[in-house]
Design a protein around this motif. Sequence first.
Motif, PDB file in Angstrom:
ATOM      1  N   CYS A  91      20.367 -62.055  68.249  1.00  0.00           N
ATOM      2  CA  CYS A  91      20.153 -61.465  67.476  1.00  0.00           C
ATOM      3  C   CYS A  91      21.151 -61.064  66.129  1.00  0.00           C
ATOM      4  O   CYS A  91      20.445 -61.735  64.872  1.00  0.00           O
ATOM      5  CB  CYS A  91      19.696 -59.853  67.319  1.00  0.00           C
ATOM      6  N   HIS A  92      22.251 -61.227  66.226  1.00  0.00           N
ATOM      7  CA  HIS A  92      23.686 -61.191  64.988  1.00  0.00           C
ATOM      8  C   HIS A  92      24.130 -62.561  64.844  1.00  0.00           C
ATOM      9  O   HIS A  92      24.871 -62.580  66.181  1.00  0.00           O
ATOM     10  CB  HIS A  92      24.159 -59.799  65.527  1.00  0.00           C
ATOM     11  N   ALA A  93      24.352 -62.158  64.054  1.00  0.00           N
ATOM     12  CA  ALA A  93      25.273 -63.881  64.109  1.00  0.00           C
ATOM     13  C   ALA A  93      26.431 -64.142  64.579  1.00  0.00           C
ATOM     14  O   ALA A  93      27.530 -62.919  63.810  1.00  0.00           O
ATOM     15  CB  ALA A  93      25.590 -64.353  62.463  1.00  0.00           C
ATOM     16  N   GLY A  94      26.983 -64.517  65.422  1.00  0.00           N
ATOM     17  CA  GLY A  94      28.403 -64.776  66.322  1.00  0.00           C
ATOM     18  C   GLY A  94      28.164 -63.282  67.081  1.00  0.00           C
ATOM     19  O   GLY A  94      29.432 -62.911  67.587  1.00  0.00           O
ATOM     20  N   GLY A  95      27.370 -62.783  67.209  1.00  0.00           N
ATOM     21  CA  GLY A  95      27.732 -60.791  67.774  1.00  0.00           C
ATOM     22  C   GLY A  95      27.691 -60.659  66.725  1.00  0.00           C
ATOM     23  O   GLY A  95      28.274 -58.425  67.831  1.00  0.00           O
ATOM     24  N   GLN A  96      28.188 -60.340  65.881  1.00  0.00           N
ATOM     25  CA  GLN A  96      28.539 -59.236  64.965  1.00  0.00           C
ATOM     26  C   GLN A  96      27.530 -59.199  64.175  1.00  0.00           C
ATOM     27  O   GLN A  96      26.566 -58.991  63.695  1.00  0.00           O
ATOM     28  CB  GLN A  96      29.553 -59.815  64.092  1.00  0.00           C
ATOM     29  N   PHE A  97      27.616 -57.149  64.437  1.00  0.00           N
ATOM     30  CA  PHE A  97      26.530 -56.782  63.926  1.00  0.00           C
ATOM     31  C   PHE A  97      27.321 -56.309  61.552  1.00  0.00           C
ATOM     32  O   PHE A  97      28.311 -56.042  61.998  1.00  0.00           O
ATOM     33  CB  PHE A  97      26.769 -54.761  63.683  1.00  0.00           C
ATOM     34  N   PRO A  98      26.462 -56.551  60.790  1.00  0.00           N
ATOM     35  CA  PRO A  98      24.734 -56.161  60.556  1.00  0.00           C
ATOM     36  C   PRO A  98      24.839 -57.613  60.275  1.00  0.00           C
ATOM     37  O   PRO A  98      23.118 -57.609  60.582  1.00  0.00           O
ATOM     38  CB  PRO A  98      24.345 -55.337  59.880  1.00  0.00           C
ATOM     39  N   GLU A  99      25.263 -58.479  59.834  1.00  0.00           N
ATOM     40  CA  GLU A  99      24.340 -59.862  60.316  1.00  0.00           C
ATOM     41  C   GLU A  99      23.318 -60.561  61.265  1.00  0.00           C
ATOM     42  O   GLU A  99      23.844 -59.934  62.252  1.00  0.00           O
ATOM     43  CB  GLU A  99      25.614 -61.340  59.468  1.00  0.00           C
ATOM     44  N   LEU A 100      22.045 -61.298  60.907  1.00  0.00           N
ATOM     45  CA  LEU A 100      20.610 -60.770  61.936  1.00  0.00           C
ATOM     46  C   LEU A 100      21.158 -62.641  61.563  1.00  0.00           C
ATOM     47  O   LEU A 100      21.028 -63.088  60.862  1.00  0.00           O
ATOM     48  CB  LEU A 100      19.488 -60.439  60.990  1.00  0.00           C
ATOM     49  N   THR A 101      20.609 -63.341  62.858  1.00  0.00           N
ATOM     50  CA  THR A 101      20.157 -64.621  62.724  1.00  0.00           C
ATOM     51  C   THR A 101      18.871 -64.960  62.473  1.00  0.00           C
ATOM     52  O   THR A 101      17.873 -63.852  62.830  1.00  0.00           O
ATOM     53  CB  THR A 101      20.692 -65.138  64.338  1.00  0.00           C
ATOM     54  N   PRO A 102      17.542 -66.032  62.265  1.00  0.00           N
ATOM     55  CA  PRO A 102      16.587 -66.410  62.967  1.00  0.00           C
ATOM     56  C   PRO A 102      15.755 -65.921  63.538  1.00  0.00           C
ATOM     57  O   PRO A 102      14.925 -64.889  63.323  1.00  0.00           O
ATOM     58  CB  PRO A 102      16.402 -68.010  62.367  1.00  0.00           C
ATOM     59  N   TYR A 103      16.065 -65.022  64.869  1.00  0.00           N
ATOM     60  CA  TYR A 103      15.848 -64.688  65.698  1.00  0.00           C
ATOM     61  C   TYR A 103      15.865 -63.178  65.776  1.00  0.00           C
ATOM     62  O   TYR A 103      14.600 -62.698  65.443  1.00  0.00           O
ATOM     63  CB  TYR A 103      16.471 -65.202  66.958  1.00  0.00           C
ATOM     64  N   GLY A 104      16.997 -62.654  64.915  1.00  0.00           N
ATOM     65  CA  GLY A 104      16.674 -61.343  64.953  1.00  0.00           C
ATOM     66  C   GLY A 104      15.704 -60.642  63.747  1.00  0.00           C
ATOM     67  O   GLY A 104      15.412 -59.537  64.029  1.00  0.00           O
ATOM     68  N   ARG A 105      16.344 -61.342  63.103  1.00  0.00           N
ATOM     69  CA  ARG A 105      15.232 -61.918  61.400  1.00  0.00           C
ATOM     70  C   ARG A 105      13.496 -61.629  62.079  1.00  0.00           C
ATOM     71  O   ARG A 105      12.665 -60.761  61.280  1.00  0.00           O
ATOM     72  CB  ARG A 105      14.965 -61.998  60.466  1.00  0.00           C
ATOM     73  N   MET A 106      13.349 -62.177  63.060  1.00  0.00           N
ATOM     74  CA  MET A 106      11.797 -62.319  63.383  1.00  0.00           C
ATOM     75  C   MET A 106      11.346 -61.590  64.161  1.00  0.00           C
ATOM     76  O   MET A 106      10.551 -60.714  64.360  1.00  0.00           O
ATOM     77  CB  MET A 106      11.709 -63.184  64.096  1.00  0.00           C
ATOM     78  N   PHE A 107      12.372 -60.691  64.810  1.00  0.00           N
ATOM     79  CA  PHE A 107      12.616 -59.637  66.030  1.00  0.00           C
ATOM     80  C   PHE A 107      12.572 -58.295  64.855  1.00  0.00           C
ATOM     81  O   PHE A 107      11.558 -57.518  64.988  1.00  0.00           O
ATOM     82  CB  PHE A 107      13.844 -59.287  66.659  1.00  0.00           C
ATOM     83  N   LYS A 108      12.976 -58.194  63.694  1.00  0.00           N
ATOM     84  CA  LYS A 108      12.666 -57.170  63.085  1.00  0.00           C
ATOM     85  C   LYS A 108      11.568 -56.887  62.426  1.00  0.00           C
ATOM     86  O   LYS A 108      10.541 -56.358  62.282  1.00  0.00           O
ATOM     87  CB  LYS A 108      13.796 -57.154  61.807  1.00  0.00           C
ATOM     88  N   LEU A 109      11.162 -58.237  62.355  1.00  0.00           N
ATOM     89  CA  LEU A 109      10.266 -58.378  61.256  1.00  0.00           C
ATOM     90  C   LEU A 109       8.639 -58.240  62.016  1.00  0.00           C
ATOM     91  O   LEU A 109       7.767 -57.329  61.283  1.00  0.00           O
ATOM     92  CB  LEU A 109      10.086 -59.890  60.917  1.00  0.00           C
ATOM     93  N   THR A 110       8.840 -58.529  62.804  1.00  0.00           N
ATOM     94  CA  THR A 110       7.313 -58.504  63.980  1.00  0.00           C
ATOM     95  C   THR A 110       8.004 -56.506  65.188  1.00  0.00           C
ATOM     96  O   THR A 110       6.828 -56.221  65.701  1.00  0.00           O
ATOM     97  CB  THR A 110       7.667 -59.453  64.803  1.00  0.00           C
ATOM     98  N   GLY A 111       8.169 -55.291  64.051  1.00  0.00           N
ATOM     99  CA  GLY A 111       8.332 -54.527  64.092  1.00  0.00           C
ATOM    100  C   GLY A 111       9.019 -54.423  65.450  1.00  0.00           C
ATOM    101  O   GLY A 111       9.035 -53.593  66.536  1.00  0.00           O
ATOM    102  N   TYR A 112      10.217 -54.709  65.754  1.00  0.00           N
ATOM    103  CA  TYR A 112      10.697 -54.455  67.299  1.00  0.00           C
ATOM    104  C   TYR A 112       9.805 -54.510  68.528  1.00  0.00           C
ATOM    105  O   TYR A 112      10.439 -54.036  69.300  1.00  0.00           O
ATOM    106  CB  TYR A 112      11.767 -53.345  67.330  1.00  0.00           C
ATOM    107  N   THR A 113       9.445 -55.470  68.727  1.00  0.00           N
ATOM    108  CA  THR A 113       8.045 -55.620  69.556  1.00  0.00           C
ATOM    109  C   THR A 113       8.416 -56.633  70.529  1.00  0.00           C
ATOM    110  O   THR A 113       7.729 -56.435  71.821  1.00  0.00           O
ATOM    111  CB  THR A 113       7.038 -55.314  69.445  1.00  0.00           C
TER     112      THR A 113
END
Length: 432
Positions: free
Chosen positions: A47-69
């Motif tokens: 979910c996070h680019a390089g494992g570093q908060f707060p930057e999200l990867t494409p998968y992390g953005r998809m996780f947030k867009l789909t309501g953390y579900t």
Amino acid sequence: MKILEYKSMRTMQLVTLLLSFLTALMSFNAEAVPAFVRQTGQNCLACHAGGQFPELTPYGRMFKLTGYTIGERTVPLSVMGVFTSNRVKVADSAAGHTQDGTLTFNTGSLFLAGKITDKTGVFAQITYDNYASPSDKIGFSGHTGADNMDFRYADRLVDNKTDLIYGVTVHNNPGVQDVWNSTPAWGYGVVPGSTGIGAATTPMLDGGLGQQVVGAGAYVYWNQTVYAELTGYRTGDGVFSFMTQGNGTQTVIKGTNPYLRLALTHAWGAHNAMLGVTHLDVQQYPDPTNLTTATDRYRDNSIDFQYQYLLDPHTVTATVTRIHETIDSGTLGTLAESVDSFRAKASYVYQAKYGATLSYFDVSNSVNNAGATQTGTQGWTPEIFWMPLQYLRLGVQYTLFDKVNGVSTNTDGAGRKASDDNTLLFYVWGAY
């Protein structure tokens, strides 16, 4: 001899505290993972680019867009703590004991985060800030209150020609709902306040309404290319009081205030990029106890860009955000006519363990009641960090100020210059 023994004992106590903290985190093993990781079965890298908060990867953005579900429901609780050691070039008595280089507990957070149903989810953070409010006795006093919160409903329609994600978000900080985490709502560093904007007035989109309002909006993401969102913000009171800081400094805005976000995205190979624009229009009462007065109107327009290269063992992220704010004052010209905020950050992470970032900030104010007078704050923050575990991070930042509240190389009336506020910061961040 007694003085030397006392200093030695104090040093040993600090070292013991730090080692105890590190040892406790290291003993968590594979079972000690934050709520989202437990839910998805993925590690931080997913979910996070390089494992570093707060930057999200494409998968992390998809996780947030789909309501953390995405994933299975698990225990939706996590905790986070930050220890810091600050040292400023020239001590400021107003800063209490937080600037003398002593390692101290800074903030601690409790998270309620994860899947509620197949289409609803939550990210809610409650934070204790050890230095939230001024105090005559110790410089500052602690306070516990709402931090970033985001409640979502989302669904997805997919066929041979269309991939459409749509949803609803209820949150308490303009920009916290954005899936690129490129807005100041998420900061430009792991440690709160690490970029030290100082006394400069910042735009509303740059934290002016954080944890003071509640927003409800709808969004769509079409074919992983076009993102659009429309949200309205109101004062966070009544049944929504739990989403505000609750420290007696409630901001009051008039009616429903619109926020519009548009973004174009593209991914190719290990690369992905985003170009976006944002508009926020806010009418705020200058005196929250008197709602019969004229309001001050803030119009914020922002443009931001983000680029990522994600291919193990290398991760590169670059983010640039510029905000321009114009102000129509209802209080006889006592506010700035305009505020400009420019932030940029570039980061490199190797093997999700070793990293470096360079951040730049420039906030300038054009003052209405002082002719052409310009004030503002400007500087750089280089940082290096190490993550021996995915939930433990140690870092060092040094903030160099080119300008503080309009003062640069020349001293102000108090005999200070910008470089006097240069700050060395060591931090230990951990989560469970």
